[in-house]
Design a protein around this motif. Structure first.
Motif, short mmCIF file in Angstrom:
data_model
loop_
_atom_site.label_atom_id
_atom_site.label_comp_id
_atom_site.label_asym_id
_atom_site.label_seq_id
_atom_site.Cartn_x
_atom_site.Cartn_y
_atom_site.Cartn_z
N GLU A 16 0.82 -1.20 0.00
CA GLU A 16 0.00 0.00 0.00
C GLU A 16 0.86 1.27 0.00
N SER A 17 0.29 2.35 -0.45
CA SER A 17 1.01 3.62 -0.56
C SER A 17 1.52 4.11 0.79
N GLU A 18 0.74 3.86 1.85
CA GLU A 18 1.15 4.31 3.18
C GLU A 18 2.48 3.70 3.60
N ALA A 19 2.70 2.44 3.25
CA ALA A 19 3.96 1.78 3.59
C ALA A 19 5.13 2.43 2.85
N ASP B 45 -4.29 -16.43 -3.16
CA ASP B 45 -2.90 -16.75 -3.49
C ASP B 45 -2.36 -15.78 -4.54
N PHE B 46 -3.18 -15.51 -5.53
CA PHE B 46 -2.76 -14.62 -6.62
C PHE B 46 -2.62 -13.19 -6.12
N ASP B 47 -3.64 -12.71 -5.43
CA ASP B 47 -3.66 -11.32 -5.00
C ASP B 47 -2.54 -10.99 -4.02
N LEU B 48 -2.25 -11.90 -3.09
CA LEU B 48 -1.21 -11.64 -2.09
C LEU B 48 0.15 -11.45 -2.74
N VAL B 49 0.49 -12.33 -3.67
CA VAL B 49 1.80 -12.27 -4.32
C VAL B 49 1.91 -11.03 -5.20
N VAL B 50 0.88 -10.77 -5.98
CA VAL B 50 0.89 -9.60 -6.87
C VAL B 50 0.93 -8.31 -6.05
N ASN B 51 0.23 -8.27 -4.94
CA ASN B 51 0.20 -7.05 -4.12
C ASN B 51 1.57 -6.72 -3.55
N LYS C 145 2.56 -4.52 -6.88
CA LYS C 145 2.07 -3.25 -6.35
C LYS C 145 3.07 -2.64 -5.38
N GLY C 146 3.73 -3.49 -4.58
CA GLY C 146 4.73 -2.98 -3.65
C GLY C 146 5.88 -2.30 -4.37
#
Length: 309
Positions: free
Chosen positions: A65-68, A105-111, A115-116
């Motif tokens: 996320e942007s906040e991180a 599974d997909f969303d966690l890795v891609v995020n 995205k990170g």
């Protein structure tokens, strides 16, 4: 030390490859913001740098996320007065074949990976541009993103996407003097540790011994430290003018990956309709099929994995 006075962020740097990058940047004189999701791991990483005479602080936050991303940049500025280098290494694995892979599974890795990388690069570049810093950005890719790998739909998509973003960012940041590159590491990690093919190499590394030459030279497979020199170089002023590149490192091998280019081209007046594809196009495609997946050399008998009783 060519990085004296520089400040770096290395995401996912509590252990493994990320820790090796952070330690090498510090060894070359940079102050480092270490990032991990576990406080004890992050603190141990910081201690390994400060006890060796370097400067480091820890930020415990999952990237994505942007906040991180903003938190990491703020930590660099507040603790060390600025930011010059970003290395995006953070990542997770959720390996499963296509029909077994869930949305989660997909969303966690891609995020985390994709995205990170995006949010951290955006935040770092905003700082660079606002403060007139000719910064350095090193994004970590993978052979899986270049070639594909069974059971890694999510990881392959994320790592291939990172390379695509790097090429785009190299265009967008060039005017500001910022260099953006991708590194493709091939090294002993928690993932390769579970692969029987690499058993003898990983065991040698864990004993503090040099890996057999077959792994280091023939396969270009080595330790995390073997990749860290490339990351530090691309983070340095000496890397000026090198941008938008995909560079692999592992063991004794250094590689510059090509950007995708057509391998065959033909023209058909009026376009390639179904009939034209059958009569002519199919031959062009079949005659130029490209390989997929990593191709490993046969292991010498003395390096074959030990059979479990």
């Amino acid at each position: 030390m060519s990085l004296s006075g520089k400040v770096a962020i290395v995401t996912g740097s509590g252990a493994g490859l990320g820790l090796a990058y952070a330690q090498e940047l510090a060894r070359q004189g940079a102050a480092v913001v270490v990032n991990d999701v576990d406080q004890a791991t992050a603190d141990a990483a910081v201690a390994s740098i400060t006890e060796a005479g370097g400067k480091a602080v820890a930020v415990v936050v999952p990237v994505g996320e942007s906040e991180a991303a903003e938190q990491l940049v703020s930590a660099a500025v507040e603790n060390f007065g600025g930011l010059d280098i970003l290395v995006t290494n953070a990542g997770i694995l959720r390996d499963k074949s296509l029909l077994k892979m869930s949305d989660e599974d997909f969303d966690l890795v891609v995020n985390v990976h994709l995205k990170g990388t995006f949010t951290c690069v955006r935040a770092a570049y905003a700082h660079f541009k606002e403060n007139g810093v000719a910064g350095r950005i090193v994004c970590i890719g993978s052979p899986t993103g270049q070639r594909g790998n069974f059971g890694q739909t999510n990881y392959a998509a994320a790592k291939a996407g990172i390379v695509g973003m790097v090429r785009t960012w190299a265009l967008e940041t060039k005017k500001a003097g910022v260099c953006v590159n991708a590194v493709i590491p091939v090294a002993a990690t928690a993932m390769t540790k579970t692969v029987p093919y690499f058993q003898k190499a990983v065991e040698a590394d864990e004993r503090g011994e040099s890996m057999p030459a077959f792994f280091r030279h023939d396969l270009g497979f080595g330790t995390a430290a073997d990749v860290a020199g490339l990351v530090a170089f691309l983070s340095s002023p000496q890397a000026e003018g090198i941008t938008g590149q995909v560079i692999g490192a592992g063991g004794d091998r250094l590689q510059v990956w090509s950007h995708p280019e057509p391998v065959a081209t033909e023209y058909h007046e009026g376009g390639w309709d179904y009939e034209a594809m059958q009569s002519e196009g199919a031959a062009l495609v079949r005659g130029n099929l490209q390989s997929v997946g990593e191709k490993f050399l046969p292991l010498p008998d003395e390096l074959a994995p030990e059979q479990q009783a």
